[in-house]
Design a protein around this motif. Structure first.
Motif, short mmCIF file in Angstrom:
data_model
loop_
_atom_site.label_atom_id
_atom_site.label_comp_id
_atom_site.label_asym_id
_atom_site.label_seq_id
_atom_site.Cartn_x
_atom_site.Cartn_y
_atom_site.Cartn_z
N ASN A 146 58.80 -28.21 -2.06
CA ASN A 146 59.50 -26.97 -1.69
C ASN A 146 58.58 -25.76 -1.77
OD1 ASN A 146 62.19 -27.47 -0.89
ND2 ASN A 146 62.77 -27.96 -2.99
N THR A 147 57.75 -25.72 -2.79
CA THR A 147 56.82 -24.59 -2.93
C THR A 147 55.84 -24.55 -1.77
OG1 THR A 147 56.97 -24.76 -5.34
CG2 THR A 147 55.11 -23.54 -4.44
N GLY A 148 55.31 -25.73 -1.38
CA GLY A 148 54.37 -25.77 -0.25
C GLY A 148 55.02 -25.38 1.06
N GLY A 153 55.72 -20.97 5.21
CA GLY A 153 56.66 -20.27 6.07
C GLY A 153 57.60 -21.17 6.85
N LEU A 154 57.55 -22.46 6.60
CA LEU A 154 58.42 -23.38 7.34
C LEU A 154 59.88 -23.28 6.88
CD1 LEU A 154 56.11 -26.55 7.49
CD2 LEU A 154 56.59 -24.89 9.32
N ILE A 155 60.09 -22.94 5.63
CA ILE A 155 61.45 -22.73 5.11
C ILE A 155 61.46 -21.42 4.33
CG2 ILE A 155 62.01 -25.20 4.98
CD1 ILE A 155 61.44 -25.07 1.99
N HIS A 156 62.64 -20.82 4.19
CA HIS A 156 62.77 -19.54 3.50
C HIS A 156 63.42 -19.67 2.13
CE1 HIS A 156 61.40 -17.52 7.12
NE2 HIS A 156 62.33 -18.16 7.81
#
Length: 299
Positions: A146-148, A153-156
């Protein structure tokens, strides 16, 4: 009478000095050890499954009530189906991942085959529990994945569906068992006569056709072994579903543990264990027959 008694004594002495007697003498300690540690506990579990328990009192009257509950209670039926489905998905995924690795090591490893095999087994020098907990760190709400993804920028916001479900159980089990699938497949590939592959190529087979028509059928024993090595223990896995499964990843081993623990219903836990063994054995037999039929159709 003396002469008649001498004949059996002589025969007995000759048998004691024979190779068969020496062989039995050599395997007898191992056989007794296996019976004591393997067969005897299974027989005790089977015996318990036909009894009943009221609080801490065991009723040794023969009954099939435990098996009726194990087979027809919706909660246990769902757990059996979930355990088998997760185990089959894990086994198929593990074999599909292991086969290319084993094939590359066998056919392209050259003089470094032993080094490649050592590199494959390095992660398994650590504790199984630590490897499972590492996936909690990777798949967690604020984990590495999740951090990566957020940093790229793939997830917010963190994805909440990565952990505590059946998918997390599958991912963790595949990683935990892939090395055990690579080794039998590699051994099977190593036994293939390379001249058979060359003959197929000389007759016009492409590399893919040689793989499907020559390499895959001849490596089937290793594939079956790898599949069963993964499937049989993962059906009864307890640690992985407990740590990363959540309520959607609970498997039958959890129910067995509860009945032997907090519920204090050993006969029902024994019946669940025996039923699991029977179902896994039946599924393994059908899978082996299915593999053989598939290879015959390919040929």
């Amino acid at each position: 009478m003396t002469a008649g008694a001498t004949v059996p004594a002589a025969q007995s002495r000759r048998w004691r000095e024979s190779d068969e007697a020496r062989g039995l003498a050599l395997i007898s300690p191992t056989l007794l050890y296996a019976i004591a540690l393997l067969l005897l506990p299974v027989m005790i579990v089977i015996l318990y499954s036909f009894w009943s328990q009221d609080y801490l009192t065991i009723d040794r009257t023969f009954t099939l009530k435990n098996y009726q509950e194990a087979l027809f209670q919706p909660i246990y039926r769902d757990l059996f189906l979930r355990s088998l489905s997760i185990s089959l998905v894990v086994s198929v995924t593990t074999v599909l991942m292991a086969y290319p690795i084993a094939w590359y090591i066998s056919f392209h490893g050259g003089r470094n085959k032993n080094l490649w095999l050592f590199l494959v087994t390095i992660p398994f020098l650590t504790s199984y529990l630590l490897r499972v907990l590492s996936w909690k760190v990777i798949l967690g709400y604020e984990g590495v994945l999740n951090t990566g993804l957020m940093a790229s920028g793939l997830i917010h916001e963190p994805i909440t569906s990565l952990l505590y479900n059946s998918n997390a159980v599958v991912i963790t089990l595949v990683h935990s068992w892939v090395a055990f699938a690579i080794l039998p497949i590699y051994v099977s590939l190593e036994k293939i006569d390379r001249s058979l592959i060359e003959a197929g190529r000389d007759l016009g087979d492409t590399a893919l056709q040689s793989l499907i028509r020559v390499v895959l059928p001849l490596s089937l024993p290793g594939v079956i072994s790898a599949f069963l090595i993964v499937m049989i223990p993962t059906v009864g896995d307890y640690v992985t579903p407990k740590l990363v499964g959540g309520k959607d990843g609970v498997m039958i081993a959890t129910a067995i543990q509860v009945n032997f623990g907090r519920a204090a219903n050993w006969p029902l836990g024994a019946a669940l264990s025996v039923t699991t063994m029977v179902l896994v054995s039946a599924a393994a037999g059908m899978i082996v027959l299915g593999f053989r039929a598939l290879v015959r159709s390919v040929r």
